[in-house]
Scaffold this active site. Sequence first.
Site, PDB file in Angstrom:
ATOM      1  N   CYS A  30      -8.988  26.436 103.483  1.00 33.08           N
ATOM      2  CA  CYS A  30      -9.331  26.445 104.876  1.00 33.08           C
ATOM      3  C   CYS A  30     -10.758  26.957 105.368  1.00 33.08           C
ATOM      4  O   CYS A  30     -11.361  26.662 106.321  1.00 33.08           O
ATOM      5  CB  CYS A  30      -8.036  26.867 105.783  1.00 33.08           C
ATOM      6  N   GLU A  45      -3.193  30.160 112.132  1.00 35.94           N
ATOM      7  CA  GLU A  45      -4.391  30.022 111.406  1.00 35.94           C
ATOM      8  C   GLU A  45      -4.530  28.591 110.843  1.00 35.94           C
ATOM      9  O   GLU A  45      -3.864  27.963 110.237  1.00 35.94           O
ATOM     10  CB  GLU A  45      -3.781  30.773 109.959  1.00 35.94           C
ATOM     11  N   ALA A  61      -3.164  20.153 114.995  1.00 37.15           N
ATOM     12  CA  ALA A  61      -2.111  19.266 115.533  1.00 37.15           C
ATOM     13  C   ALA A  61      -0.812  19.906 115.641  1.00 37.15           C
ATOM     14  O   ALA A  61      -0.074  19.827 116.667  1.00 37.15           O
ATOM     15  CB  ALA A  61      -2.113  17.897 115.040  1.00 37.15           C
ATOM     16  N   VAL A  62      -0.636  20.276 114.378  1.00 40.80           N
ATOM     17  CA  VAL A  62       0.863  20.871 114.507  1.00 40.80           C
ATOM     18  C   VAL A  62       0.955  22.281 115.293  1.00 40.80           C
ATOM     19  O   VAL A  62       2.027  22.646 115.656  1.00 40.80           O
ATOM     20  CB  VAL A  62       1.287  21.066 112.813  1.00 40.80           C
ATOM     21  N   GLY A  63      -0.397  22.978 114.953  1.00 44.24           N
ATOM     22  CA  GLY A  63      -0.232  24.346 115.725  1.00 44.24           C
ATOM     23  C   GLY A  63       0.115  24.279 116.994  1.00 44.24           C
ATOM     24  O   GLY A  63       0.770  25.103 117.815  1.00 44.24           O
ATOM     25  N   GLY A  69      -1.909  26.011 109.039  1.00 44.64           N
ATOM     26  CA  GLY A  69      -1.775  24.542 109.044  1.00 44.64           C
ATOM     27  C   GLY A  69      -2.938  23.879 109.808  1.00 44.64           C
ATOM     28  O   GLY A  69      -4.024  24.434 110.122  1.00 44.64           O
TER      29      GLY A  69
END
Lengths: 473, 508
Positions: free
Chosen positions: B241, B207, B188-190, B185
């Site tokens: 991606c 990833e 930011a969420v990583g 994803g």
Amino acid sequence: MRLRMDPFSDTLRRLREAFRSGRTRAAEFRATQLKGLGRFLQENKQLLQDALAQDLHKSAFESEISEIGISQGEVNLALGNLRAWMKDEKVPKNLATQLDSAFIRKEPFGLVLIIAPWNYPLNLTLVPLVGALAAGNCVVLKPSEISKNVERVLAEVLPQYLDQSCFAVVLGGPEETGQLLENKFDYIFFTGSPRVGKIVMAAAAKHLTPVTLELGGKNPCYVDDDCDPQTVANRVVWFRCFNAGQTCVAPDYVLCSHETQERLLPAMQSAITRFYGEDPKSSPDLGRIVGEKQFQRVQGLLGCGRVAIGGQSDESQRYIAPTVLVDVQETELVMQEEIFGPILPIVNVQGLAEAVDFITQREKPLALYAFSNNSQVIKQVLAGTSSGGFCGNDGFMHMTLATLPFGGVGASGMGRYHGKFSFDTFSHHRACLLRSPGMEKVYAIRYPPYSSRNPRVLLAAMETWSSSCCTLL
Amino acid sequence: MESKVQRARAAFRSGRSRPLQFRLQQLEALRRMVQERERDILAAISADLCKSEFNAYSQEVINILGEVDHALEKLPEWVTPKPVEKNLLTMLDEAYIHSEPLGVVLIIGAWNYPFVVNIQPLIGAIAAGNAVIIKPSEVSENTAKIMAKLLPQYLDQDLYVVINGGVKETTELLKQRFDHILYTGSAAVGKIVMEAAAKHLTPVTLELGGKSPCYVDKDCDLDIACRRITWGKYMNCGQTCIAPDYILCEPSLQNQIVQKIKETVKEFYGENVKESPDYERIINLRHFKRIKNLLEGQKIAYGGETDEATRYIAPTILTDVSPEAKVMQEEIFGPILPIVPVKDADEAIKFINDHEKPLAFYIFSYNNKLIKRMIDETSSGGVTGNDVIMHFTVNSLPFGGVGSSGIGAYHGKHSFDTFSHQRSCLLKSLKREVFNKLRYPPNSQSKVNWAKFFILKRFNKGKLGLLMLTLLGIIAAVLLKKYQAALRRRALLIFLVVHRLRWSSKQW
């Protein structure tokens, strides 16, 4: 409003610029750095031995085999294999890419931070450093302030042997390290406790920095009834008391039956006497606890269970006698935290299954040991448990083999190093596929529009195309 | 939710996910699921992304079948312990690396290739012997639901669990303890995932993404380059991606590139792209609006049409784009291709290095030297030269990012390795204790010298090593035990000097 000055920003900027200049990429440069490291070890051997003696009362023998010798060995290994390690690694291709060049390129990450502990202050600083330099990174080293004599040598003497535009030593305690960690690094290598490991990883998360954490835990040591007690006692006692027990992979506690315990105790006493004499305090071969705070903690553990061997301590020297405790409860402190001292509690279990249960109910340790004449027993302990590493019938010998990766799992850590594993840890493995502009008619099969062609034929072709088993070629 | 994770953990502890046969069976069952329920799976993916079933098959299902077949074939080899080269001290021992499962693995998927980003890691996690919790993206709703429905019908229901939900549920899930987390994803969420993982010292594979640059050299086959770029950029409506995010080229090439891409788009999608069954739509309104905003103030050389009702955005090219433009500040993830003019390859390299390390880097050129130089002087997760996307399809290549484009990698054996703990094992015997006298205190200089010799020497020459070891060992033991006289010690030292001179002059 008080602006907080980042004392490290200038150093880090300088190192980053040096990395961007590309200086560290060439094999010659890296080899020069490694040779410098080798000369540092050779030319300052006495200085280093003295510093280790001052910090940890380490004997020349221990300094040689666990600090200087090991570091030298890693330098030599890296120098001898650098070019081979740096080579692009070709990989097998599928049918669609048969005519292409497919390989993994090993690249430096950039700016690497190595945070080292105090127990093997030279080894645990230099061995990761070898990997980071060999992989072509610029490095910031943060040695432990607790082993202050070695810290001084690393800060004042080591930089003279390396290119200082690409290497820096930063000093300080927990507060300074916290400040340091607010900066962005391209890789962080940390050796220390799980508690601080979490802090390091959380700080790394803010910058999406990959980490290797070499942590610790309580390393169980299972002793089977079918063994030679004197041999086991020799080996367990030696590895336990090495560096006065301040080793992340030392056997932390013994699991055995009551009968075996009774055979082990006199054998252990005999080993201790043979190794350290009647008065271990006067043996030059037994280390001391590194500092006052650590000493107090370890001394506190002497009250747990019942002292079967040893139990003496001397605050003025930070001396703890080689000690064996029996009748310990799981709830006592000595079974709750990593001991990191020359104290060996024995916990009784009735047989292998109970031992394996005991082990698996706890956090995965960095090392696991099992002693038995019966290789089936050893294999069963291996199969029923997990740990960073494992040694059957000895202590942390597996660490001396650079072809075995050294690292933890679960709470004992993540990532690994030593030998080529160090080089790979400090490298980004970049997937590269180089095609040619040709063969376009063949590749056109993948383009839309799809409805005009027979989908089934197309799909069959695409499946074969991407199939990884190439029996044709 | 907590109970589902607990149940998976209990199932793992039972040990049933470990035997090779079990893992192979589960992988075969997964394969059967994909084949037998192909219709349902394709329908779900198509519904989520307005994708033709053909595309869904060729972009997602094919990858899964390839991956599971690869695992089925190679797994027996992967689980075999790997012996390692030994040194003199361990000559007579067994030394090897043993791959073990980690425990309970969490896979958090993205919505753009909703089947592949969940199932491809699942294959590796099963192969490595773990229990797995899958949390598909709620944005690709239909695929999430179909996976929750189908997996328990084919796989072990306690070991492999799909948990659906939104941000709230994912946050709750991340409070649980896992033994590895693989997240696909945004960066930011990583960061949030890694921070949650840090609380439990859980290793992560992230990833992520970024802006993947595509350098088009003036000395290249421009026709081919533009065809390939068109294919990779506009597939899945740009929501890939590793799509070429933007082009870097000399100003004189811009017009030609626009022209050729325009022609290729017509060839691929027809005169009216909106009516092509092979052209997808933007996943939802939020992303549609986000991407549309990126067009503001830009020079649209081609395309630019949008239709909010169907979330359609035409294949679009922007020229003379400034590095400060909004479209150059975030990963586009849409069918907009900015061209940023640069003077030459050097300026392109500088531009790339001034920005975050991307997930992929592409370069088109006849000049192999240039290609090599550009690879040498930049960094990225992966590279494809003279094409786009394709490095993803070679599963012997690790697929992952670097810097803000990610941590770790997977695909093929790399998945197996990611989801395994590689445990170092050294098996010695309790015999030959006499040799150990060298290491025990009380210490002496000669012991130090012997120790150095044994530790630093690497040896793998079988019988000779054995003989040497025995000889040295006997000499050492005998001398230490019986003859402490100075004469013998001198002889030992001479012997040592001779040997040390010999091995210290050798290469490793």
